[in-house]
Design a protein around this motif. Structure first.
Motif, PDB file in Angstrom:
ATOM      1  N   PHE A   1      36.220  44.733  47.132  1.00 46.03           N
ATOM      2  CA  PHE A   1      37.099  45.303  45.963  1.00 46.03           C
ATOM      3  C   PHE A   1      38.295  45.788  46.151  1.00 46.03           C
ATOM      4  CE2 PHE A   1      37.928  48.156  42.528  1.00 46.03           C
ATOM      5  CZ  PHE A   1      37.670  47.317  41.521  1.00 46.03           C
ATOM      6  N   LEU A   2      39.297  45.642  45.428  1.00 45.72           N
ATOM      7  CA  LEU A   2      40.689  46.432  45.586  1.00 45.72           C
ATOM      8  C   LEU A   2      41.127  46.853  44.261  1.00 45.72           C
ATOM      9  CD1 LEU A   2      43.028  46.771  47.313  1.00 45.72           C
ATOM     10  CD2 LEU A   2      43.923  44.553  46.873  1.00 45.72           C
ATOM     11  N   GLY A   3      41.570  48.043  44.321  1.00 49.67           N
ATOM     12  CA  GLY A   3      42.181  48.501  43.102  1.00 49.67           C
ATOM     13  C   GLY A   3      41.198  49.834  42.655  1.00 49.67           C
ATOM     14  N   LYS A   4      41.273  49.757  41.181  1.00 48.58           N
ATOM     15  CA  LYS A   4      40.347  50.824  40.464  1.00 48.58           C
ATOM     16  C   LYS A   4      39.522  50.221  39.642  1.00 48.58           C
ATOM     17  CE  LYS A   4      44.061  54.520  39.856  1.00 48.58           C
ATOM     18  NZ  LYS A   4      44.580  55.184  39.152  1.00 48.58           N
ATOM     19  N   PHE A   5      38.274  50.817  39.455  1.00 42.54           N
ATOM     20  CA  PHE A   5      37.090  50.217  38.865  1.00 42.54           C
ATOM     21  C   PHE A   5      37.696  50.163  37.211  1.00 42.54           C
ATOM     22  CE2 PHE A   5      34.390  51.747  42.237  1.00 42.54           C
ATOM     23  CZ  PHE A   5      34.124  50.508  42.903  1.00 42.54           C
ATOM     24  N   GLN A   6      37.224  49.178  36.483  1.00 38.67           N
ATOM     25  CA  GLN A   6      37.817  49.172  35.165  1.00 38.67           C
ATOM     26  C   GLN A   6      36.386  49.143  34.107  1.00 38.67           C
ATOM     27  OE1 GLN A   6      41.071  49.250  34.367  1.00 38.67           O
ATOM     28  NE2 GLN A   6      41.471  49.194  36.602  1.00 38.67           N
ATOM     29  N   LYS A   7      36.407  49.575  33.021  1.00 37.49           N
ATOM     30  CA  LYS A   7      35.474  49.663  32.020  1.00 37.49           C
ATOM     31  C   LYS A   7      35.105  48.200  31.222  1.00 37.49           C
ATOM     32  CE  LYS A   7      35.839  54.704  31.199  1.00 37.49           C
ATOM     33  NZ  LYS A   7      35.653  55.756  30.283  1.00 37.49           N
ATOM     34  N   ASN A   8      34.111  47.958  30.939  1.00 38.01           N
ATOM     35  CA  ASN A   8      33.853  47.079  30.071  1.00 38.01           C
ATOM     36  C   ASN A   8      34.257  45.535  30.371  1.00 38.01           C
ATOM     37  OD1 ASN A   8      32.743  48.879  28.247  1.00 38.01           O
ATOM     38  ND2 ASN A   8      34.954  49.424  27.437  1.00 38.01           N
ATOM     39  N   LEU A   9      33.622  45.291  31.606  1.00 33.63           N
ATOM     40  CA  LEU A   9      33.767  43.881  32.044  1.00 33.63           C
ATOM     41  C   LEU A   9      32.583  42.980  31.924  1.00 33.63           C
ATOM     42  CD1 LEU A   9      35.703  44.734  35.458  1.00 33.63           C
ATOM     43  CD2 LEU A   9      36.876  43.584  33.355  1.00 33.63           C
ATOM     44  N   TYR A  10      31.511  43.445  31.223  1.00 36.94           N
ATOM     45  CA  TYR A  10      30.391  42.650  30.918  1.00 36.94           C
ATOM     46  C   TYR A  10      30.466  41.233  30.375  1.00 36.94           C
ATOM     47  CZ  TYR A  10      25.541  41.893  30.113  1.00 36.94           C
ATOM     48  OH  TYR A  10      24.288  41.228  29.813  1.00 36.94           O
ATOM     49  N   ASP A  11      31.373  41.523  29.387  1.00 35.77           N
ATOM     50  CA  ASP A  11      31.641  39.784  28.791  1.00 35.77           C
ATOM     51  C   ASP A  11      32.053  38.977  29.555  1.00 35.77           C
ATOM     52  OD1 ASP A  11      30.111  40.793  26.510  1.00 35.77           O
ATOM     53  OD2 ASP A  11      31.973  41.438  25.169  1.00 35.77           O
ATOM     54  N   GLU A  12      33.125  39.423  30.309  1.00 36.42           N
ATOM     55  CA  GLU A  12      33.991  38.663  31.041  1.00 36.42           C
ATOM     56  C   GLU A  12      33.113  38.062  32.312  1.00 36.42           C
ATOM     57  OE1 GLU A  12      37.525  37.471  31.203  1.00 36.42           O
ATOM     58  OE2 GLU A  12      36.923  37.807  29.294  1.00 36.42           O
ATOM     59  N   PHE A  13      32.263  38.775  32.805  1.00 36.13           N
ATOM     60  CA  PHE A  13      31.200  38.398  34.020  1.00 36.13           C
ATOM     61  C   PHE A  13      30.348  37.308  33.298  1.00 36.13           C
ATOM     62  CE2 PHE A  13      32.709  41.606  36.848  1.00 36.13           C
ATOM     63  CZ  PHE A  13      32.834  41.002  37.991  1.00 36.13           C
ATOM     64  N   GLN A  14      29.872  37.621  31.939  1.00 32.11           N
ATOM     65  CA  GLN A  14      29.021  36.574  31.212  1.00 32.11           C
ATOM     66  C   GLN A  14      29.610  35.083  31.107  1.00 32.11           C
ATOM     67  OE1 GLN A  14      25.709  36.491  30.351  1.00 32.11           O
ATOM     68  NE2 GLN A  14      25.666  38.623  31.268  1.00 32.11           N
ATOM     69  N   LYS A  15      30.907  35.200  30.763  1.00 30.97           N
ATOM     70  CA  LYS A  15      31.872  34.030  30.695  1.00 30.97           C
ATOM     71  C   LYS A  15      31.632  33.273  31.999  1.00 30.97           C
ATOM     72  CE  LYS A  15      34.987  35.937  27.177  1.00 30.97           C
ATOM     73  NZ  LYS A  15      36.373  36.111  26.635  1.00 30.97           N
ATOM     74  N   LEU A  16      31.905  34.157  33.216  1.00 29.01           N
ATOM     75  CA  LEU A  16      31.917  33.346  34.512  1.00 29.01           C
ATOM     76  C   LEU A  16      30.634  33.023  34.779  1.00 29.01           C
ATOM     77  CD1 LEU A  16      33.810  33.089  37.050  1.00 29.01           C
ATOM     78  CD2 LEU A  16      33.202  35.391  37.614  1.00 29.01           C
ATOM     79  N   LEU A  17      29.336  33.493  34.613  1.00 31.23           N
ATOM     80  CA  LEU A  17      28.304  33.238  34.997  1.00 31.23           C
ATOM     81  C   LEU A  17      27.886  31.993  34.118  1.00 31.23           C
ATOM     82  CD1 LEU A  17      26.368  36.777  35.005  1.00 31.23           C
ATOM     83  CD2 LEU A  17      26.981  35.477  36.851  1.00 31.23           C
ATOM     84  N   GLN A  18      28.134  31.854  32.891  1.00 29.91           N
ATOM     85  CA  GLN A  18      27.737  30.765  32.185  1.00 29.91           C
ATOM     86  C   GLN A  18      28.448  29.584  32.121  1.00 29.91           C
ATOM     87  OE1 GLN A  18      27.722  32.328  28.159  1.00 29.91           O
ATOM     88  NE2 GLN A  18      26.456  34.181  29.015  1.00 29.91           N
TER      89      GLN A  18
END
Length: 335
Positions: free
Chosen positions: A241-258
């Motif tokens: 990982f590089l950078g700063k942790f960002q809040k509320n990425l759950y939906d984006e990861f769901q899109k990627l997983l699906q």
């Protein structure tokens, strides 16, 4: 009787022979000089980054201690952090392992060092060296909410979790695109752009993918990932990982997983504030679920990954790609 020194460039066969006889017969370093070189051949110093106990009588290695420097993947890096890895001694010379470790500390004047994926043998001895932290890596995950059946993992609770919407977006980055972005390394050990390029984009076997986190056109952070194929299914590992942790990425990861029909994305790491990972949308694995960490060979069970470190920096962080924990063992399962 013993000469304590670095493994010379032309001694790789001696090193392979030791690993084959006294560690693991089919170890990847025995089968593949390419992987051995990628992990441990030091181009700057023209040596293998293994400290060895060379027996001057029989001309063999009686103990070895592998280590990885930042300059392994960035020749211009200052080596103020060191990862120790494969550590073994012949049974008739049990004290040689400790002697090698002490010699490594003295040579590099170690203030920042760590090991991950430690054996029971290693855990017994690291307590002698005043490590600041000894523990188990945290195992975070996000499962695919659209999947009803899982072939790689097992989740007791398959209820969909509700998360806040976000304006952040995940976008796949090419190596050239990555080169054009400037992000600071917010954790220690610090990693340069060249480090990420040579460690991940130019890996000789694995095909890593980088996903940038964007707000509009501004990049905020980057996940380095690898997809695993197993049991006619797939999952994703976050290895760095590089950078700063960002809040509320759950939906984006769901899109990627699906979109890619992945069972889950997992994130093995040690961070000083676990809430930062949870706020991104990840859950911390419990013992009622099974999320494998070993795929070569595949083990469908929960396995704890032990680590130890000492550092003068409070924000010392460990990711799966550090040390040798995301190293090929066999030439399958990578896409």
């Amino acid at each position: 009787m013993h000469e304590i020194r670095f493994c010379k460039k032309d001694e790789y066969k001696l090193l392979q022979e030791f690993i084959k006889k006294y560690w693991k017969e089919d170890h990847i370093f025995v089968k593949s000089k390419e992987i051995l070189d990628f992990q441990h051949f030091d181009k700057k110093n023209q040596r293998y980054n293994f400290l060895v106990a060379f027996n001057k009588q029989n001309k063999e290695f009686d103990a070895v201690l592998g280590f990885i420097l930042q300059s392994q993947y960035d020749i211009n890096a200052k080596d103020i952090n060191i990862w120790t890895s494969l550590w073994s001694a012949k049974k008739e010379f049990p004290s040689l392992g400790l002697r090698l470790y002490k010699s490594l500390q003295e040579f590099f004047s170690l203030k920042n060092t760590a090991s991950s994926g430690m054996s029971e043998f290693s855990l017994k001895f690291v307590r002698l060296f005043n490590y600041h932290k000894i523990g188990k890596l945290y195992h975070f995950y996000i499962k695919n909410d659209k999947r009803k059946y899982f072939k790689i993992a097992y989740f007791k609770d398959i209820k969909t979790i509700s998360h806040r919407k976000s304006s952040l977006k995940l976008k796949l980055l090419s190596c050239n695109e990555f080169k054009n972005y400037e992000l600071k390394s917010n954790f220690y050990p610090k990693k340069s752009k060249d480090y990420f390029i040579y460690r991940y984009f130019k890996h000789p076997i694995y095909k890593y993918k980088a996903y940038g986190v964007f707000k509009d056109d501004k990049i905020l952070s980057i996940f380095f990932t690898r997809i695993i194929k197993q049991n006619k299914s797939k999952c994703m590992l976050i290895v760095d990982f590089l950078g700063k942790f960002q809040k509320n990425l759950y939906d984006e990861f769901q899109k990627l997983l699906q979109k890619q029909n992945l069972e889950f994305v997992s994130f093995l790491c040690y961070v000083w504030d676990t809430n930062k990972i949870i706020q991104m949308g990840f859950s911390l694995k419990n013992e009622e679920s099974i999320i494998p960490v070993y795929f070569e060979p595949f083990l469908k069970e929960n396995i704890d990954i032990y680590f130890a470190f000492k550092s003068e920096y409070k924000n010392y962080t460990i990711f799966k790609g550090d040390s040798d924990q995301d190293r090929p063992n066999i030439y399958i399962n990578s896409v």
